[in-house]
Design a protein around this motif. Structure first.
Motif, mmCIF file in Angstrom:
data_model
loop_
_atom_site.group_PDB
_atom_site.id
_atom_site.type_symbol
_atom_site.label_atom_id
_atom_site.label_comp_id
_atom_site.label_asym_id
_atom_site.label_seq_id
_atom_site.Cartn_x
_atom_site.Cartn_y
_atom_site.Cartn_z
ATOM 1 N N LEU A 23 12.721 -21.360 -20.990
ATOM 2 C CA LEU A 23 13.450 -19.859 -21.171
ATOM 3 C C LEU A 23 14.195 -20.152 -22.626
ATOM 4 O O LEU A 23 14.082 -19.000 -23.324
ATOM 5 C CB LEU A 23 14.597 -19.742 -20.447
ATOM 6 C CG LEU A 23 13.809 -19.380 -19.064
ATOM 7 C CD1 LEU A 23 15.105 -19.029 -18.019
ATOM 8 C CD2 LEU A 23 12.957 -18.390 -19.047
ATOM 9 N N ILE A 24 14.447 -21.314 -23.103
ATOM 10 C CA ILE A 24 14.922 -21.324 -24.539
ATOM 11 C C ILE A 24 14.025 -21.038 -25.580
ATOM 12 O O ILE A 24 13.891 -20.341 -26.750
ATOM 13 C CB ILE A 24 15.502 -22.661 -24.897
ATOM 14 C CG1 ILE A 24 16.738 -22.856 -24.052
ATOM 15 C CG2 ILE A 24 15.962 -22.922 -26.435
ATOM 16 C CD1 ILE A 24 17.590 -24.223 -24.308
ATOM 17 N N LYS A 25 12.601 -21.605 -25.210
ATOM 18 C CA LYS A 25 11.603 -21.475 -26.256
ATOM 19 C C LYS A 25 11.227 -19.723 -26.235
ATOM 20 O O LYS A 25 10.554 -19.591 -27.400
ATOM 21 C CB LYS A 25 10.066 -22.209 -25.571
ATOM 22 C CG LYS A 25 10.491 -23.566 -25.679
ATOM 23 C CD LYS A 25 8.990 -24.144 -25.024
ATOM 24 C CE LYS A 25 9.020 -25.877 -24.884
ATOM 25 N NZ LYS A 25 7.971 -26.203 -24.222
ATOM 26 N N LEU A 26 11.418 -19.050 -25.294
ATOM 27 C CA LEU A 26 11.026 -17.867 -25.252
ATOM 28 C C LEU A 26 12.283 -16.940 -25.620
ATOM 29 O O LEU A 26 12.354 -15.583 -25.355
ATOM 30 C CB LEU A 26 10.802 -17.250 -23.783
ATOM 31 C CG LEU A 26 9.346 -18.033 -23.386
ATOM 32 C CD1 LEU A 26 9.512 -17.864 -21.926
ATOM 33 C CD2 LEU A 26 8.317 -17.359 -23.934
ATOM 34 N N LYS A 27 13.325 -17.538 -26.374
ATOM 35 C CA LYS A 27 14.605 -17.003 -26.770
ATOM 36 C C LYS A 27 15.101 -16.184 -25.669
ATOM 37 O O LYS A 27 16.164 -15.094 -25.948
ATOM 38 C CB LYS A 27 14.297 -15.753 -27.710
ATOM 39 C CG LYS A 27 13.365 -16.352 -28.917
ATOM 40 C CD LYS A 27 14.131 -17.068 -29.954
ATOM 41 C CE LYS A 27 13.115 -17.568 -31.184
ATOM 42 N NZ LYS A 27 12.294 -18.646 -30.955
ATOM 43 N N LYS B 205 23.248 -14.599 -25.233
ATOM 44 C CA LYS B 205 23.788 -14.201 -26.409
ATOM 45 C C LYS B 205 25.104 -15.021 -26.414
ATOM 46 O O LYS B 205 25.798 -15.816 -25.468
ATOM 47 C CB LYS B 205 24.288 -12.814 -26.304
ATOM 48 C CG LYS B 205 23.475 -11.613 -26.780
ATOM 49 C CD LYS B 205 24.170 -10.531 -26.687
ATOM 50 C CE LYS B 205 23.065 -9.369 -26.968
ATOM 51 N NZ LYS B 205 23.688 -8.065 -26.508
ATOM 52 N N ALA B 206 25.842 -15.034 -27.615
ATOM 53 C CA ALA B 206 27.151 -15.962 -27.834
ATOM 54 C C ALA B 206 28.147 -15.465 -26.940
ATOM 55 O O ALA B 206 28.298 -14.243 -26.962
ATOM 56 C CB ALA B 206 27.564 -16.181 -29.210
ATOM 57 N N SER B 207 28.895 -16.333 -26.181
ATOM 58 C CA SER B 207 30.103 -15.794 -25.464
ATOM 59 C C SER B 207 31.479 -16.231 -26.007
ATOM 60 O O SER B 207 32.548 -15.859 -25.678
ATOM 61 C CB SER B 207 29.723 -16.381 -24.051
ATOM 62 O OG SER B 207 29.978 -17.693 -23.846
ATOM 63 N N ARG C 7 17.523 -19.373 -14.479
ATOM 64 C CA ARG C 7 17.725 -17.965 -15.103
ATOM 65 C C ARG C 7 19.228 -17.694 -15.017
ATOM 66 O O ARG C 7 19.351 -16.746 -15.603
ATOM 67 C CB ARG C 7 17.318 -17.145 -13.651
ATOM 68 C CG ARG C 7 15.548 -17.035 -13.773
ATOM 69 C CD ARG C 7 15.288 -15.955 -12.872
ATOM 70 N NE ARG C 7 13.939 -15.351 -13.423
ATOM 71 C CZ ARG C 7 13.500 -14.205 -12.970
ATOM 72 N NH1 ARG C 7 14.051 -13.268 -12.577
ATOM 73 N NH2 ARG C 7 11.959 -14.060 -13.471
ATOM 74 N N MET C 8 20.103 -18.171 -14.299
ATOM 75 C CA MET C 8 21.531 -18.006 -14.169
ATOM 76 C C MET C 8 22.027 -18.478 -15.546
ATOM 77 O O MET C 8 23.000 -17.541 -16.251
ATOM 78 C CB MET C 8 22.260 -18.593 -12.958
ATOM 79 C CG MET C 8 21.745 -18.024 -11.585
ATOM 80 S SD MET C 8 21.985 -16.510 -11.512
ATOM 81 C CE MET C 8 20.136 -16.019 -11.330
ATOM 82 N N VAL C 9 21.467 -19.660 -15.915
ATOM 83 C CA VAL C 9 22.173 -20.262 -17.068
ATOM 84 C C VAL C 9 21.700 -19.444 -18.454
ATOM 85 O O VAL C 9 22.217 -19.130 -19.468
ATOM 86 C CB VAL C 9 21.551 -21.783 -17.346
ATOM 87 C CG1 VAL C 9 22.177 -22.451 -18.632
ATOM 88 C CG2 VAL C 9 22.126 -22.499 -16.223
ATOM 89 N N SER C 10 20.318 -18.943 -18.124
ATOM 90 C CA SER C 10 20.008 -18.014 -19.271
ATOM 91 C C SER C 10 20.843 -16.705 -19.278
ATOM 92 O O SER C 10 21.192 -16.162 -20.503
ATOM 93 C CB SER C 10 18.402 -17.476 -18.659
ATOM 94 O OG SER C 10 18.460 -16.230 -19.510
#
Lengths: 140, 380
Positions: free
Chosen positions: B100-104, B79-81, B71-74
């Protein structure tokens, strides 16, 4: 002892099964009053939560019924419903709610006779299975 | 590509710190995300580090697992940093992040994912007790957990999630740190798994390494042991919760704090339905329920909440055990959810976190499938 009168909650789609129920009515066909119809716009909007809630509140059976594959008014709602029912048919039996208490059927708008027949059969099946565990344990 | 992380002063922990320091000093890497010991205390929390000097408190391998970092990495990547971050994750954290990547809700675009053979974990309460006994024992810990005899740690049992984990080895990462079956006195082995990983690792000029001879053997042993433990655990919990009445009893200490949901890395809804007005009942509603049933427990909707959560996330459950770790009432939520996850994942032949291109089961459908789900033929 009083005969067992189950409570069966049926989520029926506006475009097919509800219309079939309407047709059954206008054709003067009857079906068991144990089945309580809830009209929804599409089986694809039946959240698994609705089904879980119905069982926890003491329903003896739950039916979801909509358009035949390919006939969905919203193109694919019934396919989504099928996956969700598949999911529930894995989770609920794990806690002793038998698979056969949860039903998914496709009944088209012109199938008034079939509607009445299927409702009667489902009612008979649930009577044969007996009351659900949640009905027997009201205090949960 | 297979290279070696050498020990520093005979310490694997320091060797790893040195490795991460070298990484962070590279031009290409702007920040590191890894566990860091905070304020000279025993608390080890995932941290975003940009100053190499701060890495002297980094603890890449420890039995502390306060939360699943996916969740923290999400949060760091949805968004791009404009920054490149190298992220060190346990295998279950990586798998949750892939979900989480799959869920954008995350992206690996600006990340270098570093995985490791899992160093297992204690529950947070056991970790606090262990850390009192053995503060700063990072090396002793590494020696124990990656030895052949790693069932307990100073008498503490590892978390049941770890003991029953079927995937304690890294997948879907750019760089892996291999520790099982490795002769640690000779250093740790680090491999590049993707092109991005190769680019980074290639620039570090680490000495070459050979494949650890005993790793495959250890992997087999660990997998078999954990799989047997998993089957036994699932049989036991299934037996204890095979009816709604038993399920209610299982949750009778539940206070609806929703910690299990908040700490679940794959509970993905932006707003949970149980926080909405749907469950903000009218006072009269409670009275009606009580009148209908004779009495009701408050807070209400406990079993309803847990069953709903199963319907929402069990297909994506990575078995990290953080739901149990977060439970203030000591309910073993993890065991229950894992037993359900096994059923739902098998039904959709879905293995969360193993393949980024595999769609979550409730996000796709096909014309011809699950046809015996439909109809009124009797099954039982």
């Amino acid at each position: 002892m009083e005969p067992f009168e189950p409570v069966i909650i049926a989520f029926v789609c506006n475009w097919c099964t509800y219309t079939a129920a309407d047709l059954a009515g206008t054709s003067r066909l009857s079906y068991p009053t144990n089945i309580r119809l809830i009209r929804v716009m599409c089986t694809g909007m039946v959240d698994p939560q609705y089904v879980i809630k119905a069982f926890l509140e003491g329903a003896d059976g739950v039916l979801i019924s909509g358009c035949h594959p390919g006939d969905c008014h919203y193109i694919n709602g019934n396919y989504k419903a099928r996956r969700r029912i598949k999911l529930l048919k894995e989770i609920l039996p794990r806690f002793g709610i038998e698979k056969d208490r949860l039903r998914l059927t496709w009944i088209g708008a012109s199938d008034g006779i079939e509607f009445a027949e299927i409702m009667t059969q489902i009612n008979d099946q649930i009577i044969e299975m007996g009351p659900s565990q949640t009905r027997l344990n009201k205090a949960i | 590509m297979m290279t070696k992380i050498e020990r520093e002063d005979n310490s694997s922990a320091k060797g790893l710190q040195q490795f991460f320091k070298q990484l962070l000093e590279m031009q290409e890497i702007d920040a590191l995300f890894l566990p860091v010991r905070l304020n000279a205390s025993t608390s080890i929390m995932p941290s975003l580090v940009t100053d190499p000097a701060q890495l002297e408190n980094a603890v890449p391998l420890s039995p502390s697992f306060p939360l699943n970092s996916a969740r923290m990495v999400s949060r760091l990547s949805y968004k791009a940093s404009g920054r490149k971050t190298a992220v060190l994750l346990r295998p279950c954290e990586t798998r949750a992040f892939i979900e989480l990547i799959k869920l954008k809700q995350g992206s690996r675009q600006e990340l270098i994912l570093i995985g490791m053979d899992c160093p297992k974990a204690l529950t947070s309460s056991d970790y606090a007790a262990y850390a009192k006994q053995a503060p700063l024992a990072d090396d002793a810990y590494i020696e124990t957990v990656f030895s052949d005899n790693n069932d307990t740690l100073n008498g503490f049992e590892f978390s049941s999630a770890c003991n029953t984990c079927e995937h304690p080895f890294p997948v879907n990462t750019d760089i892996n740190i291999l520790l099982h079956g490795v002769d640690l006195s000779d250093g740790m082995v680090v491999t590049a798994e993707t092109e991005a990983g190769q680019q980074v690792l290639g620039r570090l000029n680490l000495p070459e390494a050979t494949a650890p001879a005993r790793r495959e053997e250890r992997i087999q042993q660990i997998k078999e042991g954990n799989s047997t433990a998993n089957t036994a655990m699932i049989e036991d919990i299934t037996d204890r919760t095979d009816s709604i009445v038993k399920l209610n009893a299982f949750f009778d200490r539940c206070i609806n704090c929703y910690n299990c949901r908040n700490m679940c890395p794959v509970c993905y809804c932006k707003e949970c339905v149980f926080n909405t007005d749907v469950f903000h009942h009218q006072p009269v509603q409670y009275h009606q329920w009580a009148e209908k049933k004779g009495s009701i427990k408050l807070p209400t909707d406990t079993t309803f909440y847990h069953l709903t959560r199963m319907a929402h996330m069990s297909h994506a459950c990575v078995g990290c055990g953080q739901c149990s770790n977060a439970c203030p009432s000591d309910i073993n939520v993890f065991q229950l959810f894992k037993s359900v996850a096994r059923l739902t994942q098998a039904a959709f032949e879905y293995s969360p976190g193993t393949d980024e291109n595999e769609s979550p089961p409730l996000s796709v459908f096909y014309e011809r499938e699950f046809e015996n789900t439909v109809g009124i033929a009797r099954e039982e």
